[in-house]
Design a protein around this motif. Structure first.
Motif, PDB file in Angstrom:
ATOM      1  N   ASN A  46      26.320  17.922  -1.934  1.00 11.53           N
ATOM      2  CA  ASN A  46      26.908  16.608  -1.701  1.00 11.53           C
ATOM      3  C   ASN A  46      26.466  15.653  -2.805  1.00 11.53           C
ATOM      4  O   ASN A  46      25.296  15.661  -3.209  1.00 11.53           O
ATOM      5  N   THR A  84      22.762  15.665   4.687  1.00 15.94           N
ATOM      6  CA  THR A  84      22.406  16.839   3.895  1.00 15.94           C
ATOM      7  C   THR A  84      21.175  17.528   4.473  1.00 15.94           C
ATOM      8  O   THR A  84      21.152  18.754   4.663  1.00 15.94           O
ATOM      9  N   ALA A 143      21.802  17.883  -2.022  1.00 18.15           N
ATOM     10  CA  ALA A 143      22.507  16.736  -2.591  1.00 18.15           C
ATOM     11  C   ALA A 143      21.974  16.484  -3.994  1.00 18.15           C
ATOM     12  O   ALA A 143      20.845  16.864  -4.328  1.00 18.15           O
ATOM     13  N   CYS A 181      17.421  16.251  -2.067  1.00 21.98           N
ATOM     14  CA  CYS A 181      18.292  15.315  -2.785  1.00 21.98           C
ATOM     15  C   CYS A 181      17.703  15.180  -4.178  1.00 21.98           C
ATOM     16  O   CYS A 181      16.671  14.536  -4.370  1.00 21.98           O
TER      17      CYS A 181
END
Length: 262
Positions: free
Chosen positions: A151, A178, A194, A253
């Motif tokens: 993502n 996520t 992500a 992330c």
């Protein structure tokens, strides 16, 4: 020592993968589509604007890659589901997906944000990504069985972002989705990560630079690498996370920001 099941380091990152890319008509999504195809994937692009999609698909095919496209509107759940189903009809499975689709709204203090703009960024960047990701997870489970999703978040999601309140909040929600998806579907072999791009020279940023001369220079001055990224550099991080070479990475992330948040 290299394990017997380790990917061949000479092979493309995404060889034999069917890859679906939401928001692939331009910018990071288009750059990712070109890269994924070069790395061996069969790519299916999705966005609202058919002319943009057709142009990118044509470039990929001219370069010897395998690509086609489906239309999708992130404000419409039925459209998102139909796009993912279109991938399965054409290629009979889904292995990996990139969720890049989104919108930006004018930079302004929160008290000046209109309700219309708040609803737009929430609908597309949060709800639309949620619906995309869940449709992709269902498709991976039903076909390939295991796979990976990336993502696209934003470095603005990682701390307070003056002038970007609703946008940054929607991207922070992406980070949470996520992490939760990684925890829920990791036991099934589905990895979800992500990436958080920093200043990247997409069309949106170029327009912002025209509207506010010096804005990009100010961000570059805060970035240890002292420059903005090109979309292809962000795509490289996504390709690695989707590949089997990132086989033990999930729920992260990853900032791809030139050190902006260091």
């Amino acid at each position: 020592m290299t394990g017997t099941n380790a990917p061949d380091s000479g092979a493309g990152l995404l060889v034999d993968k069917v890859a679906f890319l939401m928001g692939a008509g331009r910018g990071i999504g288009a750059a990712a589509a070109r890269l994924f195809a070069r790395e061996g994937a069969t790519v299916v692009l999705a966005a609202r604007t058919e002319a943009e999609l057709a142009g990118v698909v044509g470039e990929i095919r001219d370069a010897g890659g395998t690509a086609d496209y489906v239309l999708a509107d992130l404000t419409q759940g039925g459209s998102i589901q139909a796009a993912v189903e279109g991938v399965i009809r054409r290629h009979h499975r889904l292995d990996v997906a990139l969720n890049n689709g989104g919108v930006s709204i004018p930079h302004t203090p929160m008290v000046n944000t209109t309700e219309q703009n708040f609803d737009l960024v929430s609908t597309v960047n949060y709800r639309g990504l949620f619906l995309s990701m869940t449709a992709e997870i269902r498709a991976i489970r039903a076909t390939a069985g295991s796979g990976a999703i990336v993502n696209v978040s934003s470095v603005g999601s990682l701390r307070g972002a003056p002038g970007l309140g609703p946008y940054a909040a929607a991207k922070r929600a992406v980070n949470s989705l996520t992490e939760t998806a990684a925890a829920e579907y990791g036991p099934e072999g589905i990895r979800v990560n992500a990436i958080a791009p920093g200043t990247t020279m997409t069309g949106v940023i170029r327009q912002w630079a025209e509207d506010e001369p010096g804005a990009v220079d100010r961000l570059n001055a805060l970035t240890p690498l002292r420059r903005a990224a090109e979309p292809a550099e962000i795509a490289e991080a996504a390709a690695w996370l989707l590949s089997d070479r990132a086989s033990f990475v999930t729920g992260v992330c990853l900032p791809v920001d030139g050190g902006l948040r260091a």
